[in-house]
Design an enzyme around this catalytic site. Structure first.
Site, PDB file in Angstrom:
ATOM      1  N   ARG A   1       1.195   6.680   7.453  1.00 60.99           N
ATOM      2  CA  ARG A   1       1.199   6.763   5.984  1.00 60.99           C
ATOM      3  C   ARG A   1       0.702   8.119   5.508  1.00 60.99           C
ATOM      4  O   ARG A   1       1.047   8.566   4.421  1.00 60.99           O
ATOM      5  CB  ARG A   1       0.275   5.697   5.385  1.00 60.99           C
ATOM      6  CG  ARG A   1       0.735   4.265   5.565  1.00 60.99           C
ATOM      7  CD  ARG A   1      -0.106   3.357   4.668  1.00 60.99           C
ATOM      8  NE  ARG A   1      -0.044   1.959   5.059  1.00 60.99           N
ATOM      9  CZ  ARG A   1       0.882   1.096   4.643  1.00 60.99           C
ATOM     10  NH1 ARG A   1       1.842   1.509   3.852  1.00 60.99           N
ATOM     11  NH2 ARG A   1       0.855  -0.163   5.016  1.00 60.99           N
TER      12      ARG A   1
ATOM     13  N   ASP B   1       4.803   3.241   6.328  1.00 64.50           N
ATOM     14  CA  ASP B   1       4.138   3.048   7.619  1.00 64.50           C
ATOM     15  C   ASP B   1       5.039   2.403   8.664  1.00 64.50           C
ATOM     16  O   ASP B   1       6.038   1.765   8.349  1.00 64.50           O
ATOM     17  CB  ASP B   1       2.928   2.134   7.447  1.00 64.50           C
ATOM     18  CG  ASP B   1       3.339   0.678   7.199  1.00 64.50           C
ATOM     19  OD1 ASP B   1       4.110   0.435   6.249  1.00 64.50           O
ATOM     20  OD2 ASP B   1       2.924  -0.211   7.980  1.00 64.50           O
TER      21      ASP B   1
ATOM     22  N   PHE C   1      14.908   3.504   9.713  1.00 63.62           N
ATOM     23  CA  PHE C   1      13.519   3.225   9.381  1.00 63.62           C
ATOM     24  C   PHE C   1      12.767   4.549   9.250  1.00 63.62           C
ATOM     25  O   PHE C   1      12.801   5.373  10.160  1.00 63.62           O
ATOM     26  CB  PHE C   1      12.881   2.349  10.460  1.00 63.62           C
ATOM     27  CG  PHE C   1      11.575   1.765  10.036  1.00 63.62           C
ATOM     28  CD1 PHE C   1      11.531   0.650   9.209  1.00 63.62           C
ATOM     29  CD2 PHE C   1      10.374   2.341  10.441  1.00 63.62           C
ATOM     30  CE1 PHE C   1      10.311   0.116   8.794  1.00 63.62           C
ATOM     31  CE2 PHE C   1       9.154   1.804  10.025  1.00 63.62           C
ATOM     32  CZ  PHE C   1       9.135   0.698   9.208  1.00 63.62           C
ATOM     33  N   VAL C   2      12.126   4.758   8.104  1.00 65.97           N
ATOM     34  CA  VAL C   2      11.440   6.030   7.861  1.00 65.97           C
ATOM     35  C   VAL C   2       9.935   5.833   7.713  1.00 65.97           C
ATOM     36  O   VAL C   2       9.479   4.746   7.326  1.00 65.97           O
ATOM     37  CB  VAL C   2      12.001   6.733   6.597  1.00 65.97           C
ATOM     38  CG1 VAL C   2      13.439   7.165   6.811  1.00 65.97           C
ATOM     39  CG2 VAL C   2      11.905   5.842   5.360  1.00 65.97           C
TER      40      VAL C   2
ATOM     41  N   LYS D   1      17.547   3.144  -0.348  1.00 68.84           N
ATOM     42  CA  LYS D   1      18.311   2.950   0.887  1.00 68.84           C
ATOM     43  C   LYS D   1      19.460   1.991   0.555  1.00 68.84           C
ATOM     44  O   LYS D   1      19.359   0.786   0.794  1.00 68.84           O
ATOM     45  CB  LYS D   1      17.380   2.335   1.943  1.00 68.84           C
ATOM     46  CG  LYS D   1      17.780   2.575   3.383  1.00 68.84           C
ATOM     47  CD  LYS D   1      16.971   1.684   4.329  1.00 68.84           C
ATOM     48  CE  LYS D   1      15.749   2.340   4.906  1.00 68.84           C
ATOM     49  NZ  LYS D   1      15.078   1.476   5.927  1.00 68.84           N
TER      50      LYS D   1
ATOM     51  N   ASP E   1      14.868  -1.093  -0.327  1.00 64.90           N
ATOM     52  CA  ASP E   1      15.672  -1.329   0.878  1.00 64.90           C
ATOM     53  C   ASP E   1      16.537  -2.577   0.660  1.00 64.90           C
ATOM     54  O   ASP E   1      17.596  -2.491   0.052  1.00 64.90           O
ATOM     55  CB  ASP E   1      14.702  -1.456   2.058  1.00 64.90           C
ATOM     56  CG  ASP E   1      15.388  -1.672   3.383  1.00 64.90           C
ATOM     57  OD1 ASP E   1      16.607  -1.486   3.466  1.00 64.90           O
ATOM     58  OD2 ASP E   1      14.697  -2.015   4.367  1.00 64.90           O
TER      59      ASP E   1
ATOM     60  N   LYS F   1       0.804  -1.203   0.000  1.00 63.32           N
ATOM     61  CA  LYS F   1       0.000   0.000   0.000  1.00 63.32           C
ATOM     62  C   LYS F   1       0.851   1.274   0.000  1.00 63.32           C
ATOM     63  O   LYS F   1       0.342   2.355  -0.260  1.00 63.32           O
ATOM     64  CB  LYS F   1      -0.882   0.018   1.260  1.00 63.32           C
ATOM     65  CG  LYS F   1      -1.838  -1.153   1.358  1.00 63.32           C
ATOM     66  CD  LYS F   1      -2.693  -1.055   2.615  1.00 63.32           C
ATOM     67  CE  LYS F   1      -2.160  -1.993   3.663  1.00 63.32           C
ATOM     68  NZ  LYS F   1      -2.924  -2.078   4.897  1.00 63.32           N
TER      69      LYS F   1
ATOM     70  N   ASP G   1       7.576   2.642  -2.852  1.00 67.25           N
ATOM     71  CA  ASP G   1       7.964   3.774  -2.009  1.00 67.25           C
ATOM     72  C   ASP G   1       9.460   3.795  -1.734  1.00 67.25           C
ATOM     73  O   ASP G   1      10.100   4.830  -1.781  1.00 67.25           O
ATOM     74  CB  ASP G   1       7.148   3.767  -0.694  1.00 67.25           C
ATOM     75  CG  ASP G   1       7.071   2.388  -0.037  1.00 67.25           C
ATOM     76  OD1 ASP G   1       7.831   1.470  -0.443  1.00 67.25           O
ATOM     77  OD2 ASP G   1       6.258   2.217   0.883  1.00 67.25           O
TER      78      ASP G   1
HETATM   79  P1  IMP Z   1      12.678  -4.352   0.369  1.00 66.06           P
HETATM   80  O1  IMP Z   1      12.054  -5.606  -0.153  1.00 66.06           O
HETATM   81  O2  IMP Z   1      13.493  -4.615   1.603  1.00 66.06           O
HETATM   82  O3  IMP Z   1      13.468  -3.575  -0.653  1.00 66.06           O
HETATM   83  O4  IMP Z   1      11.574  -3.400   0.935  1.00 66.06           O
HETATM   84  C1  IMP Z   1      10.484  -3.101   0.290  1.00 66.06           C
HETATM   85  C2  IMP Z   1       9.336  -2.737   1.204  1.00 66.06           C
HETATM   86  O5  IMP Z   1       9.669  -2.716   2.585  1.00 66.06           O
HETATM   87  C3  IMP Z   1       8.900  -1.344   0.885  1.00 66.06           C
HETATM   88  O6  IMP Z   1       7.912  -1.401  -0.087  1.00 66.06           O
HETATM   89  C4  IMP Z   1       8.352  -0.848   2.190  1.00 66.06           C
HETATM   90  O7  IMP Z   1       6.993  -1.193   2.291  1.00 66.06           O
HETATM   91  C5  IMP Z   1       9.081  -1.607   3.239  1.00 66.06           C
HETATM   92  N1  IMP Z   1      10.142  -0.774   3.855  1.00 66.06           N
HETATM   93  C6  IMP Z   1      11.474  -0.837   3.637  1.00 66.06           C
HETATM   94  N2  IMP Z   1      12.141   0.079   4.352  1.00 66.06           N
HETATM   95  C7  IMP Z   1      11.198   0.774   5.039  1.00 66.06           C
HETATM   96  C8  IMP Z   1      11.246   1.907   5.955  1.00 66.06           C
HETATM   97  O8  IMP Z   1      12.302   2.476   6.290  1.00 66.06           O
HETATM   98  N3  IMP Z   1      10.046   2.330   6.427  1.00 66.06           N
HETATM   99  C9  IMP Z   1       8.850   1.760   6.076  1.00 66.06           C
HETATM  100  N4  IMP Z   1       8.766   0.723   5.238  1.00 66.06           N
HETATM  101  C10 IMP Z   1       9.933   0.234   4.722  1.00 66.06           C
HETATM  102 MG    MG Z   2       5.838  -1.373   0.431  1.00 64.53          MG
END
Ligand code: IMP
Ligand code: MG
Length: 177
Positions: A162, A156, A149-150, A128, A100, A42, A97
């Protein structure tokens, strides 16, 4: 809600300016194409809304529902629930969004390539780089963000924050509640 924020990393104005620059790159790269934007629900909602309003070519906008976080910890598994758009022969732009660990986008990208997408690019608001666990980089992004963490502007913590119009870091005490 604003009282829970320790510091603001990107203001409403920063975000607006970042999106304008990003949209102008996309407008140049996709001027002769009809891309399909696929937003990852979301967290993507404010970003994809503001971004696509600045896109000048004919495009399609669709969504998939993924979940990869429990609180502020990556759950390690990717839950894809429900419908997946037809990407066959399309120039797909995955929109999220934040990039990470890269796990989510990496899996979705593979899924779309296997489903016959013509091209698949990754577009995120925040990058990130220190969080990365798999080899994947965004093709388009607005800002690099530190390994913290943001929340806000779609992002969220336990489904809250959000609706903040900016992006910030929470006070430690919020996690202890
Ligand atoms: P990834 O698979 O680790 O790259 O992360 C993807 C998802 O993790 C993003 O779509 C976010 O929903 C969530 N996420 C990653 N880092 C953060 C953060 O710092 N704050 C909030 N949600 C995060
Ligand atoms: Mg996400």
């Amino acid at each position: 809600m604003n009282n829970d924020i320790k510091k603001v990393l990107f203001s409403e104005q920063d975000i607006e300016e970042g999106i304008l620059k990003l949209a102008s790159k996309l407008n140049e790269d996709y001027k002769d194409k009809n891309p399909l934007f696929v937003g990852l629900l979301k967290g993507v909602i404010p970003f994809i809304g503001d971004l696509t309003k600045k896109i000048e070519c004919f495009c399609e906008i669709d969504y998939i529902r993924v979940r990869s976080y429990e609180g502020k910890t990556p759950s390690g598994t990717l839950n894809l629930s429900g419908y997946v758009p037809d990407v066959k022969g399309k120039d797909v732009i995955i929109v999220d969004d934040i990039l990470d660990t890269g796990n989510t986008t990496n899996k979705i990208k593979k899924l779309f390539i296997n489903a016959g997408a013509k091209s698949v690019k990754i577009c995120v608001l925040l990058n990130k780089p220190e969080g990365r666990l798999v080899e994947i980089e965004p093709d388009y992004y607005c800002f690099d963000t530190p390994n913290e963490f943001v929340v806000g502007y779609g992002l969220d913590f336990n489904q809250k924050y959000r609706n903040l119009p900016y992006i910030g870091v929470l006070k430690e005490e919020v996690y202890e509640r």
